[in-house]
Design an enzyme around this catalytic site. Structure first.
Site, PDB file in Angstrom:
ATOM      1  N   ASN A 220      29.976  62.626  35.478  1.00  0.00           N
ATOM      2  CA  ASN A 220      30.856  63.606  34.621  1.00  0.00           C
ATOM      3  C   ASN A 220      30.689  63.473  33.268  1.00  0.00           C
ATOM      4  OD1 ASN A 220      32.082  61.127  34.904  1.00  0.00           O
ATOM      5  ND2 ASN A 220      34.166  61.941  34.258  1.00  0.00           N
TER       6      ASN A 220
ATOM      7  N   GLU B 151      36.217  50.883  36.933  1.00  0.00           N
ATOM      8  CA  GLU B 151      36.833  52.022  36.434  1.00  0.00           C
ATOM      9  C   GLU B 151      36.748  53.201  37.472  1.00  0.00           C
ATOM     10  OE1 GLU B 151      37.822  55.197  35.206  1.00  0.00           O
ATOM     11  OE2 GLU B 151      36.364  55.283  33.594  1.00  0.00           O
TER      12      GLU B 151
ATOM     13  N   GLU C  54      37.481  47.980  29.648  1.00  0.00           N
ATOM     14  CA  GLU C  54      36.462  48.379  28.963  1.00  0.00           C
ATOM     15  C   GLU C  54      36.994  48.851  27.508  1.00  0.00           C
ATOM     16  OE1 GLU C  54      34.022  51.271  30.912  1.00  0.00           O
ATOM     17  OE2 GLU C  54      33.196  49.874  32.194  1.00  0.00           O
TER      18      GLU C  54
ATOM     19  N   CYS D 183      37.989  61.700  34.375  1.00  0.00           N
ATOM     20  CA  CYS D 183      38.677  61.014  35.171  1.00  0.00           C
ATOM     21  C   CYS D 183      40.258  60.704  34.433  1.00  0.00           C
ATOM     22  CB  CYS D 183      38.339  59.495  35.260  1.00  0.00           C
ATOM     23  SG  CYS D 183      38.009  58.728  33.751  1.00  0.00           S
TER      24      CYS D 183
END
Length: 480
Positions: free
Chosen positions: A150, A248, A461, A282
């Protein structure tokens, strides 16, 4: 037709199988390049190159590592137009969006970690009149970085940059759906003078190249961004080998709007947080909960704006939305719209595939879709769709909307709109999410940790937390 190559041991090389995969342009539905169909042999070669490079790279002075990463950042900036066009062709997003967001943020990632490593500190603790304890942070060794389709270069660089800055060597795999910017990054790394073997990029499918990276005994850590189901599969492989894991994963993010919000700002931002990158971020807010006193006003204004969104050729500046990433993904998103109807939902806008005339005839386009009338716990409101589809529903109390918001298995991000500071702080504490944006969306500071809770992943992260992940702490105690 261009054949992409793997980047192994400092050189661009063909896959050992000499087999390639068709790479489609989402906006046209046509094959425009071929990518390596790599497997275990290619991964083994990449790991061997990384292992050979690690002793030298891990001992390279921080200043030298920083200079190389800064050169890569500068080259990304210099190649903005080329990289943005490549990302648009690969992903289907408008070129202007890639130029404004994705490519600049990729450059920022390299720049941030090139400078952050200079300021990365460790702790020391004195035991009065007895000893001193201090902590060293050692590079792990060879690490695996696997990124999604994405935000191809942005998220790819978000993993690679801190890993390299910390002194690790990397075997990375971009999504096979969007490989082009990773291939171009290979060329830029060669131009920047990155020593051979420090970064290796292996293209291919998840079940072959991806699995081989995760399962390889000499890959000591895995950073993965992608679907929750794939994350669970990776964890099953990595956990028995005691690898470090950062996952993630998916999201089903709530956007909670109270009647006392700054209405105009909220409406403009909600358009963006719903449909940016065709809803394929996301962090997009796919469940919109609106306090009842302003629900009808919001519905009227929001639907009117959605119907005015221009979906079209990603190359055109007036296209606010482009194509979704693939035919398979288009079919998935459309199947959820059909499911919503079966669950009693009413489509207020969109709800269908779009046929774009001209160059993009045959591309994978979907009209931005708004659905109301669904129960908060139906499948449409519980499962990740990852496309230009949002549901809207009213609520009456804080307790009620918290129940709605927290009902899903995910907990990545959320957005909260209110001018009541007391309410904002209380709600932020009670929402199950790794990120809570109050009166804004996608406002990111690279110094802060990023990640979700529940099925949205493990680990963090961003910022120094990424450097923490890509290092191993070592305690040293010296007695007086």
């Amino acid at each position: 037709m261009q054949q992409l190559q793997n980047y192994i041991n400092g050189a661009l090389v063909a896959p050992q199988s000499n087999q390639y995969i068709d790479n489609y342009e989402p906006a046209t539905g046509k094959v425009y390049s071929l990518i390596p169909d790599s497997g275990e042999e290619d991964v083994n070669a990449a790991v061997a190159a990384a292992e050979a490079a690690f002793p030298s790279w891990s001992m390279t002075p921080i200043g030298e590592r920083s200079k190389i990463l800064m050169r890569i950042a500068a080259l990304i900036e210099e190649n903005l137009e080329r990289l943005a066009l490549a990302e648009s062709i690969d992903n289907g997003k408008p070129v202007w969006l890639a130029k404004m967001v994705d490519i600049p943020r990729a450059a920022s990632n390299f720049h941030f970690y090139a400078t952050a490593i200079h300021h990365y500190a460790t702790g020391a603790h004195a035991m009065t009149n007895q000893a001193i304890n201090y902590t060293l942070r050692d590079a792990i060794g060879v690490v695996g970085c696997i990124s999604p389709w994405n935000l191809p270069l942005y998220l790819f660089s978000w993993k690679i940059a801190p890993a390299l800055a910390a002194g690790n060597c990397v075997v990375a795999k971009p999504s096979e759906v969007t490989p082009m910017t990773a291939y171009l990054l290979s060329e830029l790394c060669i131009e920047a003078g990155l020593p051979k073997g420090v970064l290796n990029i292996v293209h291919g499918l998840g079940h072959s190249a991806g699995n081989a990276i995760v399962a390889h005994d000499n890959v000591k850590a895995i950073s993965f961004t992608g679907g929750t189901q794939t994350g669970a599969h990776i964890a099953k492989i990595a956990a028995p080998k005691f690898k470090k894991l950062s996952l993630e994963l998916g999201g089903k993010n709530p956007n909670i709007i109270f009647a006392d919000c700054d209405y105009d700002k909220m409406l403009t931002t909600t358009m963006r947080s719903s449909f940016a990158n065709q809803g394929q971020i996301c962090l997009c807010g796919s469940r919109i909960f609106v306090e009842r006193p302003i629900y009808e006003r919001f519905k009227r204004d929001f639907v009117a704006r959605v119907k005015q969104l221009n979906v079209g050729d990603p190359n055109k500046k007036d296209s606010k939305m482009g194509a979704v990433v693939s035919k398979a993904h288009q079919e998935k998103v459309l199947s959820y719209i059909q499911l919503a109807k079966e669950e009693g939902g009413v489509v207020l806008a969109g709800g269908e595939a779009l046929e774009i005339e001209g160059r993009c005839k045959g591309g994978y386009f979907i009209a931005p879709t708004v659905i109301e009338g669904l129960e908060y716990n139906c499948r449409t409101n519980q499962e990740e769709i990852f496309g230009p589809v949002v549901t809207i529903m009213p609520f009456d109390t804080e307790e009620e909307v918290l129940k709605y918001a927290n009902s899903v298995q995910y907990g990545l991000a959320s957005t909260l709109w209110t001018t009541n500071v007391s309410r904002a702080t209380k709600m932020a504490q009670q929402i199950h999410a790794g990120i809570v944006w109050v009166n804004c969306w996608l406002l990111r500071d690279l110094r802060t940790p990023f990640g979700g809770v529940k099925a949205s992943g493990v680990g963090r992260e961003g910022g120094f937390h990424a450097l923490d992940f890509f290092t191993e702490p070592k305690n040293v105690c010296i007695e007086y």
